[in-house]
Write an enzyme that holds these catalytic residues in place. Structure first.
Site, PDB file in Angstrom:
ATOM      1  N   CYS A   1       0.828  -1.200   0.000  1.00 41.29           N
ATOM      2  CA  CYS A   1       0.000   0.000   0.000  1.00 41.29           C
ATOM      3  C   CYS A   1       0.872   1.264   0.000  1.00 41.29           C
ATOM      4  O   CYS A   1       1.640   1.484  -0.927  1.00 41.29           O
ATOM      5  CB  CYS A   1      -0.965  -0.039   1.178  1.00 41.29           C
ATOM      6  SG  CYS A   1      -2.299   1.184   1.080  1.00 41.29           S
TER       7      CYS A   1
ATOM      8  N   GLN B   1       4.222   2.464  -2.420  1.00 44.84           N
ATOM      9  CA  GLN B   1       4.438   3.748  -3.077  1.00 44.84           C
ATOM     10  C   GLN B   1       5.742   4.400  -2.608  1.00 44.84           C
ATOM     11  O   GLN B   1       6.484   4.980  -3.401  1.00 44.84           O
ATOM     12  CB  GLN B   1       3.242   4.657  -2.804  1.00 44.84           C
ATOM     13  CG  GLN B   1       1.938   4.119  -3.365  1.00 44.84           C
ATOM     14  CD  GLN B   1       0.708   4.697  -2.684  1.00 44.84           C
ATOM     15  OE1 GLN B   1       0.814   5.567  -1.817  1.00 44.84           O
ATOM     16  NE2 GLN B   1      -0.459   4.207  -3.060  1.00 44.84           N
TER      17      GLN B   1
ATOM     18  N   HIS C   1      -3.557  -5.408  -0.282  1.00 45.51           N
ATOM     19  CA  HIS C   1      -3.387  -5.845   1.106  1.00 45.51           C
ATOM     20  C   HIS C   1      -3.408  -7.372   1.216  1.00 45.51           C
ATOM     21  O   HIS C   1      -4.481  -7.972   1.329  1.00 45.51           O
ATOM     22  CB  HIS C   1      -4.500  -5.262   1.981  1.00 45.51           C
ATOM     23  CG  HIS C   1      -4.343  -3.810   2.270  1.00 45.51           C
ATOM     24  ND1 HIS C   1      -3.887  -3.333   3.474  1.00 45.51           N
ATOM     25  CD2 HIS C   1      -4.553  -2.724   1.498  1.00 45.51           C
ATOM     26  CE1 HIS C   1      -3.839  -2.012   3.442  1.00 45.51           C
ATOM     27  NE2 HIS C   1      -4.237  -1.616   2.237  1.00 45.51           N
TER      28      HIS C   1
ATOM     29  N   GLU D   1      -2.764  -9.113   3.685  1.00 52.37           N
ATOM     30  CA  GLU D   1      -3.232  -9.529   5.021  1.00 52.37           C
ATOM     31  C   GLU D   1      -4.754  -9.547   5.106  1.00 52.37           C
ATOM     32  O   GLU D   1      -5.325 -10.018   6.100  1.00 52.37           O
ATOM     33  CB  GLU D   1      -2.669  -8.595   6.090  1.00 52.37           C
ATOM     34  CG  GLU D   1      -3.453  -7.329   6.359  1.00 52.37           C
ATOM     35  CD  GLU D   1      -3.374  -6.296   5.243  1.00 52.37           C
ATOM     36  OE1 GLU D   1      -4.150  -5.324   5.263  1.00 52.37           O
ATOM     37  OE2 GLU D   1      -2.539  -6.455   4.324  1.00 52.37           O
TER      38      GLU D   1
END
Length: 459
Positions: free
Chosen positions: A340, A344, A424, A426
């Site tokens: 995420c 970046q 993500h 997770e």
């Protein structure tokens, strides 16, 4: 006559269901919507005391709430959502009263996990419109928070929040919002808002739920229009937590515990708890530092790997202090894995740039293609910025792309042990297709540890 009075006059939910030939569940939905479908009006007009004017009144009230025509609050409206472009949506407030929460209005397409979504620090500075209609129906509990506080500024939902119906619930969503001093608004045309954001891009907005019931729309519009927006904003310092060790693993983890754990420093730019759980489940000894940590502070913990977490707002603003730290880690030849915002920031540390998406990716059903294997993964995402692939140097390869809009979803350095993904792995909420990425990170550290052992043995 409002919908509750109408149902009472008809003899209650069971009586009105029998009278109109529907189930009591349908009546419950009428109550949420604030109106009775017109096809059932003839049956209700046989009830003594119910007139066509009564039925029209409920219909007009709901219509006024979802299709506003002027600045006068319709009957039953206790809150309003005001956009910077001047449009507004009346609705019913719930949670904590406020004096106006201003942020970026976005929408999330996830069909589960509203509590995890609301507490995801990546949503700092944003008001969430949920496209799924059943928000609040399973209540809240102490296990599903992804951070100690609610990060989102507020929420927008179509249906009124009902009483929770789940054995895990310990508190209704309305009361949970009060403890976090946040407000929500229901009775809003969420489909219309979603179309607006789809067509016009991100919108600054203000969610206003006043205790005194007084509305000054001109002032609220001005306040919404003056908010500067997320571009150029750094919110990491507001959501990152102090340094700490983390030992909890994922829920229902069935993986055997590793005899040797890999020492990882996780940089908290707004880390979700389930990221830290996933690192532990994959075999890591996790030490968390706030995202403002310097390269010297990170390396002082002697990590075998460094993890870059998710987080809110503009990576270009956070990069001012984050990129030098990440570059120091790579110069020390420490493996890096980011997701995420961490993705970046790694891209910027490797020489790339980022930009704001016309439409953000938020939900638990985002398709991503792994260019290495050709496999498609359904992923959980929450981001409004992306990596500009054209800016990446030749020493960085693209590994994943979005099948929605073709934007970048993953990269890897060809000269350093560093890789990252935009989504993500997770989950929480969402699919767990991509957990293997945590295991890949651990495998890199295992391989390097084995190489060190072999080198020492041959010395």
């Amino acid at each position: 006559m409002n919908i509750d009075s109408l149902i009472t006059k008809a003899g209650g939910a069971a009586e009105i269901a029998q009278l109109t030939g529907v189930t009591t569940e349908a009546v419950r939905k009428w109550r949420q919507a604030g109106m009775v479908p017109t096809k059932h009006w003839p049956a209700l007009l046989h009830v003594p005391g119910i007139t066509l004017a009564d039925l029209n009144e409920t219909s007009e009230e709901t219509s006024a709430m979802t299709h506003p025509t002027d600045d006068t609050p319709p009957k039953g409206a206790t809150a309003v959502l005001v956009l910077a472009d001047g449009s507004h949506f009346w609705g019913r407030g719930f949670g904590a009263f406020n004096k106006g929460a201003v942020g970026e209005l976005c929408f999330s397409t996830g069909m589960t996990g509203y509590q995890e979504t609301l507490t995801d620090p990546s949503f700092a500075g944003q008001i969430i419109t949920f496209t799924f209609p059943h928000i609040g129906n399973v209540g809240t509990n102490g296990d599903d928070d992804e951070a100690p506080t609610m990060a989102a500024l507020g929420l927008v939902v179509k249906e009124d929040v009902t009483a929770p119906a789940n054995w895990r619930s310990t508190q209704a969503l309305q009361e949970w919002l009060k403890t976090h001093k946040r407000a929500g608004i229901s009775g809003v045309d969420t489909r219309g808002i979603t179309r607006l954001l789809r067509d016009k891009g991100p919108q600054n907005a203000l969610l206003f739920y006043p205790k005194d019931g007084q509305f000054d729309l001109a002032s609220l519009r001005k306040k919404a229009a003056e908010w500067p927006g997320l571009e150029g904003m750094d919110l990491v310092k507001e959501v990152a937590q102090p340094a700490r060790s983390w030992t909890k693993t994922t829920w229902h983890n069935t993986r055997p515990e590793r005899a040797v754990k890999r020492r990882v420093v996780a940089l908290d730019y707004g880390a979700k708890d389930n990221i830290l759980r996933s690192l532990v489940a994959a075999g890591c000894e996790v030490h968390v530092l706030p995202g403002t940590a310097t390269g010297e502070e990170i390396l002082a913990l002697k990590p075998e790997g460094v993890f870059l977490s998710n987080g809110p707002a503009d990576p270009a603003a956070t990069a001012v202090y984050a990129v030098p730290a990440i570059q120091a880690v790579m110069e020390a030849d420490i493996p890096v894995f980011g997701i995420c915002l961490g993705h970046q920031l790694l891209a910027r540390a490797l020489g790339g740039t980022t930009y704001k998406l016309e439409r953000g990716h938020r939900g638990a059903n985002q398709p991503v293609k792994d260019l290495t294997t050709g496999r498609v993964e359904i992923t959980s995402q929450n981001h409004g910025f992306a990596v500009d692939e054209k800016s990446l140097p030749d020493t960085v390869k693209v590994t994943h792309v979005s099948l929605f809009d073709g934007s970048n979803e993953g990269l890897a350095s060809t000269v350093k042990e560093a890789f990252s993904v935009q989504y993500h792995p997770e989950a929480s909420p969402g699919p767990t297709d991509s957990f293997y990425l945590f295991e890949r990170f651990v495998a890199v550290m295992d391989r390097r540890a084995a190489a060190r052992t072999t080198s020492k043995a041959g010395a």
